[in-house]
Enzyme design. Structure first.
Site, PDB file in Angstrom:
ATOM      1  N   LYS A 119       0.870  -1.178   0.000  1.00  0.00           N
ATOM      2  CA  LYS A 119       0.000   0.000   0.000  1.00  0.00           C
ATOM      3  C   LYS A 119       0.908   1.230   0.000  1.00  0.00           C
ATOM      4  O   LYS A 119       1.453   1.617   1.020  1.00  0.00           O
ATOM      5  CB  LYS A 119      -0.921   0.020   1.216  1.00  0.00           C
ATOM      6  CG  LYS A 119      -1.920   1.172   1.187  1.00  0.00           C
ATOM      7  CD  LYS A 119      -2.840   1.142   2.395  1.00  0.00           C
ATOM      8  CE  LYS A 119      -3.888   2.257   2.286  1.00  0.00           C
ATOM      9  NZ  LYS A 119      -3.263   3.607   2.241  1.00  0.00           N
ATOM     10  N   ARG A 140      -7.408  11.506  -7.084  1.00  0.00           N
ATOM     11  CA  ARG A 140      -8.579  10.822  -6.537  1.00  0.00           C
ATOM     12  C   ARG A 140      -9.651  11.824  -6.100  1.00  0.00           C
ATOM     13  O   ARG A 140     -10.830  11.621  -6.326  1.00  0.00           O
ATOM     14  CB  ARG A 140      -8.181   9.969  -5.322  1.00  0.00           C
ATOM     15  CG  ARG A 140      -9.358   9.187  -4.737  1.00  0.00           C
ATOM     16  CD  ARG A 140      -9.053   8.668  -3.327  1.00  0.00           C
ATOM     17  NE  ARG A 140      -7.874   7.845  -3.269  1.00  0.00           N
ATOM     18  CZ  ARG A 140      -7.833   6.561  -3.578  1.00  0.00           C
ATOM     19  NH1 ARG A 140      -8.931   5.956  -3.994  1.00  0.00           N
ATOM     20  NH2 ARG A 140      -6.715   5.879  -3.486  1.00  0.00           N
ATOM     21  N   GLU A 174      -0.265   5.144  -7.757  1.00  0.00           N
ATOM     22  CA  GLU A 174       0.127   6.105  -6.740  1.00  0.00           C
ATOM     23  C   GLU A 174       1.392   6.830  -7.187  1.00  0.00           C
ATOM     24  O   GLU A 174       2.365   6.198  -7.637  1.00  0.00           O
ATOM     25  CB  GLU A 174       0.406   5.365  -5.430  1.00  0.00           C
ATOM     26  CG  GLU A 174       0.308   6.223  -4.195  1.00  0.00           C
ATOM     27  CD  GLU A 174      -1.080   6.192  -3.577  1.00  0.00           C
ATOM     28  OE1 GLU A 174      -1.256   6.803  -2.515  1.00  0.00           O
ATOM     29  OE2 GLU A 174      -1.984   5.560  -4.155  1.00  0.00           O
ATOM     30  N   LYS A 293      -6.671  -8.169  -2.285  1.00  0.00           N
ATOM     31  CA  LYS A 293      -7.899  -8.164  -3.066  1.00  0.00           C
ATOM     32  C   LYS A 293      -8.218  -9.591  -3.501  1.00  0.00           C
ATOM     33  O   LYS A 293      -7.295 -10.373  -3.778  1.00  0.00           O
ATOM     34  CB  LYS A 293      -7.752  -7.308  -4.334  1.00  0.00           C
ATOM     35  CG  LYS A 293      -7.335  -5.874  -4.112  1.00  0.00           C
ATOM     36  CD  LYS A 293      -7.087  -5.192  -5.455  1.00  0.00           C
ATOM     37  CE  LYS A 293      -6.534  -3.784  -5.267  1.00  0.00           C
ATOM     38  NZ  LYS A 293      -6.168  -3.165  -6.553  1.00  0.00           N
ATOM     39  N   CYS A 411      -9.198  32.772  31.323  1.00  0.00           N
ATOM     40  CA  CYS A 411      -8.528  32.617  30.031  1.00  0.00           C
ATOM     41  C   CYS A 411      -7.084  33.084  30.125  1.00  0.00           C
ATOM     42  O   CYS A 411      -6.830  34.208  30.600  1.00  0.00           O
ATOM     43  CB  CYS A 411      -9.278  33.427  28.964  1.00  0.00           C
ATOM     44  SG  CYS A 411      -8.445  33.468  27.352  1.00  0.00           S
ATOM     45  N   CYS A 414      -6.993  36.476  27.721  1.00  0.00           N
ATOM     46  CA  CYS A 414      -7.712  37.725  28.008  1.00  0.00           C
ATOM     47  C   CYS A 414      -8.205  37.826  29.453  1.00  0.00           C
ATOM     48  O   CYS A 414      -8.822  38.834  29.824  1.00  0.00           O
ATOM     49  CB  CYS A 414      -8.891  37.888  27.057  1.00  0.00           C
ATOM     50  SG  CYS A 414     -10.231  36.695  27.342  1.00  0.00           S
ATOM     51  N   CYS A 435     -11.439  38.626  23.412  1.00  0.00           N
ATOM     52  CA  CYS A 435     -10.270  37.755  23.558  1.00  0.00           C
ATOM     53  C   CYS A 435      -9.425  37.847  22.286  1.00  0.00           C
ATOM     54  O   CYS A 435      -9.917  37.548  21.196  1.00  0.00           O
ATOM     55  CB  CYS A 435     -10.706  36.311  23.795  1.00  0.00           C
ATOM     56  SG  CYS A 435      -9.324  35.142  23.901  1.00  0.00           S
TER      57      CYS A 435
END
Length: 672
Positions: A119, A140, A174, A293, A411, A414, A435
């Site tokens: 593959k 593809r 490929e 396959k 936070c 901020c 923020c």
């Protein structure tokens, strides 16, 4: 070569010789003549063609390089869908595949003949030949529509421009970059001061997507063929098995892996998987598994397809590479919607082909589930060879001073309070556009391709505009002037003028783009299209009640509440109204009144004349919705050739089954 020969004859002979020796060198890695002799033949051919330009043809070896850069890639529909394989991530899944196939074919598993081949880790391409001449090459894409990369693929030295037989065929394979070529290309990148590539797969994919084919030509790519389809639907090359097809492609001078072979049953799969895995590091190209396959095409046809994957094949994947490193720090990053995402800063480690130094931990629950602490040794991998993740904590190596992580109450950017809704996993900064991080990501999202699509207004430019205090809200983009922008780093008079022009050209967007650009939490691209289709205009959407929003197909109470909360916010709601006045989003065509209004349909298999996208567009134009799964609420399943489990489920639930002709008739019923 006889002096009495005509230029036509000389050119034809030289092309044949050059093509032959290129095949020996690039495809077989077994040259018959020295490089200097090949270069002399090539230059001789070039000279003859330059003297006789009327004899130059697209399939000549001299025409591989030199095409002008493209403005963009054209979209091309695949005649036969180019879909993906189902993955087996472990031996159990691979053996389950064999059991299922054997049972459905009524054969003992030990008698099943399968083809096995690596593959490849690259970019899938379909190369189309008409009467033996390469006429196009398409990626593809989504399996149904890909990008036309013909000019780029023609620069790949081992792909034939003309086949030895005048046949119509699409060869699939490929595009990869061999390991040796990856090292050479990266050395050249470094020498020229360019950024080095991360791994061969990214290098191959990025090289094919270069708009300038002349750049692609320098990237030393290779095409590895693994299959073919015939335009008329006949068996490719007269083959009756996958192994015969591979041999046919080899005969046509395509490069085939030398370890593509035939195996039998579970024992054969185990043996080949182990054999290839043991030699994986020594292969000239990167692989991430082995494709198995059913060898016999008739048996493949009996099994057919499951939606987007064949039932007769599987990609048996090798485990992702794992490395151990140390968590140095856990920081909190603030996203566009205020989501607080903890990120582990780890000691840099090379894993799966890249150096990893930051790993997303998703949320506090995931940190506690894996018991990750600052100072811990952790096992790291790249999920699917792409996204870095922490697999587990090596608790036996934990230091006594390892610190457990706690989500901050405010936070870090901020200082606004951080909130976690009851029963929710994620934490959110409540600062909204106050923020700085939220502001940056919201503004960049507003300008992004699927939203307002403002060319040149990426994240770095948005940050520069924010830092210079030229903008603070999306509406400020439309007040920019070229003189102010030209003072930003990296800008000059022309580029500043282009940016301002691009911003001005973005007005009057499609309604769904504008809704998506607002960045409403839980409202993605598809939901934006659904809302635009149902309400038709900005005014109707803006004034929609919770009840009206809830009646939109596919929108649940969480999304409804997100829309209501967005418009209730004094800053976000007011900014949205201001933007609507400035950009004037176009009204959308409402789906109400169509023959399929309010109905949910499912598509499965391959339809005779329509692609999946065309069928979906027809359904949506008739007011219907396309769902990815079958349930009791499904009105009908539209089934084509090789329909799989969705058809089976529809039958079990008593859901109506339509073919393509019935779909067309039903959609037209409302227009009669």
């Amino acid at each position: 070569m006889a002096a009495s020969q005509t230029p036509e004859t000389q050119i034809a002979e030289l092309r044949q010789q050059v093509a032959h020796h290129a095949y020996r060198y690039y495809a077989l890695d077994d040259p018959e003549i020295p490089d200097k002799a090949y270069d002399q033949l090539f230059r001789q051919l070039q000279s003859l063609e330059l003297a006789n330009p009327h004899l130059i043809t697209p399939d000549s070896p001299t025409q591989r390089i030199g095409t002008a850069p493209l403005d963009e890639f054209d979209q091309v529909e695949h005649g036969v869908p180019m879909l993906s394989l189902r993955d087996a991530m472990n031996e159990e899944e691979a053996m389950s595949f064999v059991d299922t196939v054997a049972k459905e074919l009524g054969l003992p598993e030990e008698s099943l003949e399968l083809s096995g081949e690596p593959k490849y880790d690259g970019l899938a391409i379909g190369a189309r030949y008409t009467r033996g001449v390469l006429v196009s090459a398409v990626t593809r894409g989504d399996g149904f529509v890909g990008e036309d990369v013909t000019a780029q693929v023609k620069t790949i030295r081992n792909i034939p421009l003309r086949l030895p037989e005048p046949i119509d065929l699409e060869v699939r394979g490929e595009v990869v970059m061999f390991k040796r070529d990856f090292d050479i290309v990266n050395a050249l990148q470094e020498a020229s001061g360019e950024k080095k590539f991360v791994n061969p797969r990214n290098a191959a994919s990025g090289s094919i997507r270069q708009l300038d084919p002349r750049v692609t030509a320098t990237r030393r790519l290779t095409f590895m063929a693994y299959g073919a389809v015939s335009p008329d639907g006949s068996t490719p090359l007269g083959a009756s098995t996958q192994v015969e097809l591979i041999e046919g492609l080899r005969r046509l001078r395509f490069t085939i892996s030398p370890i593509a072979t035939k195996v039998t049953g579970k024992a054969g799969i185990r043996a080949l998987f182990a054999q290839i895995g043991a030699g994986r590091a020594d292969l000239p190209f990167e692989i991430d598994g082995v494709v198995f396959k059913l060898n016999d095409f008739a048996a493949q046809a009996r099994l057919g397809w499951n939606n987007r994957t064949p039932r007769f094949a599987i990609a048996y994947k090798y485990p992702a590479e794992e490395k151990t490193t140390t968590v140095n720090q856990i920081v909190v990053q603030i996203g566009r919607t205020g989501a607080c995402t903890p990120v582990a800063k780890v000691e840099p480690v090379f894993v799966g082909g890249v150096t990893v130094s930051s790993i997303t931990l998703h949320n506090l629950d995931q940190i506690r589930l894996k018991d990750i602490r600052v100072g811990d040794s952790v096992v790291v991998r790249r999920a699917g060879d792409v996204i870095p993740e922490i697999v587990r904590t090596v608790t036996e190596l934990r230091q006594i001073d390892a610190v457990a992580f706690e989500m901050p109450t405010s936070c870090p950017v901020c200082a606004s309070p951080i909130h976690q809704a009851e029963g929710a996993a994620d934490h959110y900064c409540t600062g909204n556009l106050k923020c700085p991080d939220q502001r940056l990501y919201r503004l960049a999202h507003f300008a992004s391709r699927l939203a307002m699509n403002i060319d040149g207004l990426g994240e770095q430019t948005v940050k520069a505009l924010l830092d210079s205090e030229l903008v603070t809200m999306p509406s400020d983009f439309f007040c920019l002037d070229a003189a102010s922008v030209s003072r930003l780093p990296g800008f000059a008079e022309v580029s500043a003028s282009n940016l301002v022009s691009a911003i001005g050209s973005s007005v009057a967007p499609e309604l769904h783009r504008f809704i998506f650009a607002l960045g409403i939490e839980d409202v993605g691209e598809k939901t934006s299209k659904d809302l635009a289709t149902v309400f038709g205009s900005w005014k109707e959407f803006r004034n929609a009640t919770p009840e009206a929003l809830g009646r939109v197909h596919g929108i649940g109470p969480v999304t409804v509440q997100s829309v209501i909360d967005f418009f209730a916010d004094p800053v976000l709601g007011q900014e949205a109204d201001k933007l609507a006045v400035i950009v004037m989003p176009r009204e959308a065509k409402k789906a109400s009144g169509g023959a399929l209004t309010g109905l949910s349909l499912v598509l499965t298999g391959t339809l005779p004349t329509m692609s999946r996208e065309q069928a979906q567009a027809m359904i949506e134009a008739a007011g219907g919705k396309v769902s990815g799964s079958v349930s009791k609420k499904t009105h009908a399943v539209v089934a084509g050739e090789a329909a799989g489990s969705k058809l089976e489920k529809a039958t079990a639930l008593g859901v109506a089954i339509w073919d393509e002709a019935r779909l067309i008739a039903e959609c037209k019923a409302g227009t009669a």
